[in-house]
Design an enzyme around this catalytic site. Structure first.
Site, PDB file in Angstrom:
ATOM      1  N   HIS A 101      10.222 -10.336 -13.939  1.00 54.60           N
ATOM      2  CA  HIS A 101      10.091  -9.618 -12.668  1.00 54.60           C
ATOM      3  C   HIS A 101       9.107 -10.367 -11.756  1.00 54.60           C
ATOM      4  O   HIS A 101       7.993 -10.679 -12.182  1.00 54.60           O
ATOM      5  CB  HIS A 101       9.550  -8.219 -12.991  1.00 54.60           C
ATOM      6  CG  HIS A 101       9.640  -7.229 -11.873  1.00 54.60           C
ATOM      7  ND1 HIS A 101       8.669  -6.292 -11.650  1.00 54.60           N
ATOM      8  CD2 HIS A 101      10.597  -7.022 -10.946  1.00 54.60           C
ATOM      9  CE1 HIS A 101       9.021  -5.541 -10.620  1.00 54.60           C
ATOM     10  NE2 HIS A 101      10.184  -5.955 -10.180  1.00 54.60           N
TER      11      HIS A 101
ATOM     12  N   HIS B 186      18.821  -0.931  -9.341  1.00 56.92           N
ATOM     13  CA  HIS B 186      17.568  -0.149  -9.350  1.00 56.92           C
ATOM     14  C   HIS B 186      17.774   1.227  -9.985  1.00 56.92           C
ATOM     15  O   HIS B 186      17.161   2.206  -9.556  1.00 56.92           O
ATOM     16  CB  HIS B 186      16.998  -0.025  -7.926  1.00 56.92           C
ATOM     17  CG  HIS B 186      15.589  -0.505  -7.808  1.00 56.92           C
ATOM     18  ND1 HIS B 186      14.511   0.340  -7.786  1.00 56.92           N
ATOM     19  CD2 HIS B 186      15.073  -1.755  -7.710  1.00 56.92           C
ATOM     20  CE1 HIS B 186      13.388  -0.369  -7.674  1.00 56.92           C
ATOM     21  NE2 HIS B 186      13.703  -1.646  -7.638  1.00 56.92           N
TER      22      HIS B 186
ATOM     23  N   TYR C  19      17.758  -0.746  -1.761  1.00 60.15           N
ATOM     24  CA  TYR C  19      18.173  -0.140  -3.032  1.00 60.15           C
ATOM     25  C   TYR C  19      18.883   1.189  -2.766  1.00 60.15           C
ATOM     26  O   TYR C  19      18.396   2.010  -2.004  1.00 60.15           O
ATOM     27  CB  TYR C  19      16.966   0.091  -3.943  1.00 60.15           C
ATOM     28  CG  TYR C  19      16.209  -1.169  -4.252  1.00 60.15           C
ATOM     29  CD1 TYR C  19      16.881  -2.301  -4.701  1.00 60.15           C
ATOM     30  CD2 TYR C  19      14.835  -1.237  -4.082  1.00 60.15           C
ATOM     31  CE1 TYR C  19      16.202  -3.475  -4.971  1.00 60.15           C
ATOM     32  CE2 TYR C  19      14.140  -2.414  -4.354  1.00 60.15           C
ATOM     33  CZ  TYR C  19      14.828  -3.523  -4.796  1.00 60.15           C
ATOM     34  OH  TYR C  19      14.155  -4.683  -5.052  1.00 60.15           O
TER      35      TYR C  19
ATOM     36  N   ASP D 195      20.899  -5.849  -7.536  1.00 58.26           N
ATOM     37  CA  ASP D 195      19.979  -4.945  -8.235  1.00 58.26           C
ATOM     38  C   ASP D 195      20.365  -3.493  -7.961  1.00 58.26           C
ATOM     39  O   ASP D 195      20.293  -3.038  -6.818  1.00 58.26           O
ATOM     40  CB  ASP D 195      18.545  -5.209  -7.747  1.00 58.26           C
ATOM     41  CG  ASP D 195      17.502  -4.459  -8.565  1.00 58.26           C
ATOM     42  OD1 ASP D 195      17.889  -3.651  -9.446  1.00 58.26           O
ATOM     43  OD2 ASP D 195      16.302  -4.676  -8.324  1.00 58.26           O
TER      44      ASP D 195
HETATM   45 MG    MG Z   1      14.643  -5.230  -9.684  1.00 60.12          MG
END
Ligand code: MG
Length: 400
Positions: free
Chosen positions: A308, A208, A158, A206
């Site tokens: 999730h 994030h 991330y 993603d």
């Molecule tokens: Mg995520």
């Protein structure tokens, strides 16, 4: 049917693969009849245990285990202030356990109890990461060889690779990343992988929440030509209004929500059709009762589910995700981080991945159990959380 009452509510803490998991066990007045629910807030595990055992156990003792909706509202309102992550996870633990009990009493798997299957299995997306573009491409191919058709790609985790960050002197310790470098690298990553794979595989990403709102608009536009399945968590819950800007400027599909815990964070996104996938952490919003209502709400607006499904959801929570996936008409995709060996031993009956699809078993309720003796061999660790201490190059903290 004679009343079956709640006898005991307790929290079981275990970390079979090093991630703190919290599972609630609700025992009833019928010997041997109990249910399990996921209450996993991995980073404040003792706080959830305290709510479950010191507050919910005395509140629920002797109540009719059949009345799930009433018990949900009771737990939600009893401490006056509501919609926080600790209480929502505690509520979820009890809520899922009551659904599990109801399924066992009805002798039906949860998906049957909720209306029956809309599909045979849930398609999943897996995570392909790497330090180099070549390594990521290899990992994408590995998943494709296993039959996975949806793959999330990240270059260096991330926020991207953290080398060569231009920083001032004496910055505090933390997890550093450079948002601008991350954006440039993510565009390069999609160019590279699309050139290798073509368009017959679904790609996801993603963010994030690690970029500023205007950079989120830029990234969503820049990624549009690569036809993502979705772009995940590009804005934090606090910045939801910026979705209007993204929506007005590009057609990149948007998935958001793993941090949401208050309905006010999502209702305007749904009614204004500003996102395409809702992806809450279902224990974080209060369990199956809350998630089922949210899924039906989304269905009215053409928005699909993508619950999730990382390592900080217990196998009990994964099972709840899959049962909802099988039932909900507007299922989109299921995140699947995999359930590793030690967890499979502690949680017999976990859902199974085969050829890109996850299957629930057909046992009554959630179909999953816990071996408490084995769970006790993997104690949780309580320590300050490191990975959330994310900082941008000048040393300032940023959302993780
Ligand atoms: Mg995520």
């Amino acid at each position: 049917m004679p009343n079956i009452t709640i006898k005991k509510v307790k929290a079981i803490l275990t970390a079979p693969v090093g991630i703190n998991l919290i599972v609630v066990k609700v025992e009833t007045s019928v010997p041997g009849l109990y249910g399990l629910g996921c209450a996993t807030f991995a980073y404040l595990e003792k706080a959830v245990k305290c709510v479950v055992e010191d507050y919910f156990d005395p509140l629920l003792h002797g109540r009719d285990a059949a009345n799930i909706e009433d018990i949900w509202q009771l737990m939600n309102n009893n401490s006056y202030w509501r919609n926080g992550p600790v209480i929502n996870n505690a509520i979820s633990g009890v809520d899922m356990a009551l659904w599990d009990i109801k399924g066992k009493l009805a002798n039906m798997p949860l998906y049957d109890l909720l209306g029956g299957k809309s599909r045979s299995a849930a398609a999943v997306y897996r995570h392909a990461d790497g330090k180099t573009l070549e390594e990521i491409a290899e990992n994408v191919q590995k998943f494709r060889d296993q039959g996975v058709q949806h793959i999330r790609i990240q270059w260096g985790g991330y926020g991207g690779k953290s080398e060569n960050i231009h920083r001032p002197d004496a910055v505090p310790q933390g997890i550093y990343y450079d948002p601008k470098l991350y954006i440039r690298n993510t565009i390069k990553l999609f160019e590279y992988i699309r050139n290798k794979t073509g368009y017959d595989v679904e790609l996801l990403h993603d963010t994030h929440e690690r970029i500023s709102p205007i950079d989120a608009v830029v990234l969503a536009k820049e990624l549009e030509p690569f036809r993502l399945f979705f772009l995940e968590d590009i804005l934090s819950p606090e910045q939801g209004d910026w979705f209007r800007m993204i929506r007005s400027q590009c057609s990149t599909p948007i998935a958001n929500g793993e941090l949401y815990n208050n309905p006010k964070e999502w209702d305007f996104l749904i009614t204004n059709r500003l996102i395409d996938f809702i992806r809450v952490h279902i224990s974080q919003i209060g369990g199956i009762t809350a998630a089922r209502k949210l899924a039906i709400f989304c269905e009215q607006f053409g928005i699909r589910t993508a619950w999730h499904g990382p390592g900080d959801v217990s196998p009990v929570g994964h099972a709840a995700n899959i049962h909802l996936d099988l039932v909900c008409r507007n299922f989109g995709i299921q995140e699947w981080s995999g359930i590793r060996d030690a967890s499979l031993e502690v949680f017999p009956g976990s859902p199974e991945l085969r050829n890109g699809y996850v299957y629930a078993n057909d046992k009554p309720g959630l179909g999953i159990d816990i071996n408490e003796e084995l769970a006790a061999r993997y104690p949780c660790k309580t320590e300050p959380t490191g990975w959330t201490q994310t900082r941008i190059p000048d040393g300032a903290l940023y959302t993780p």
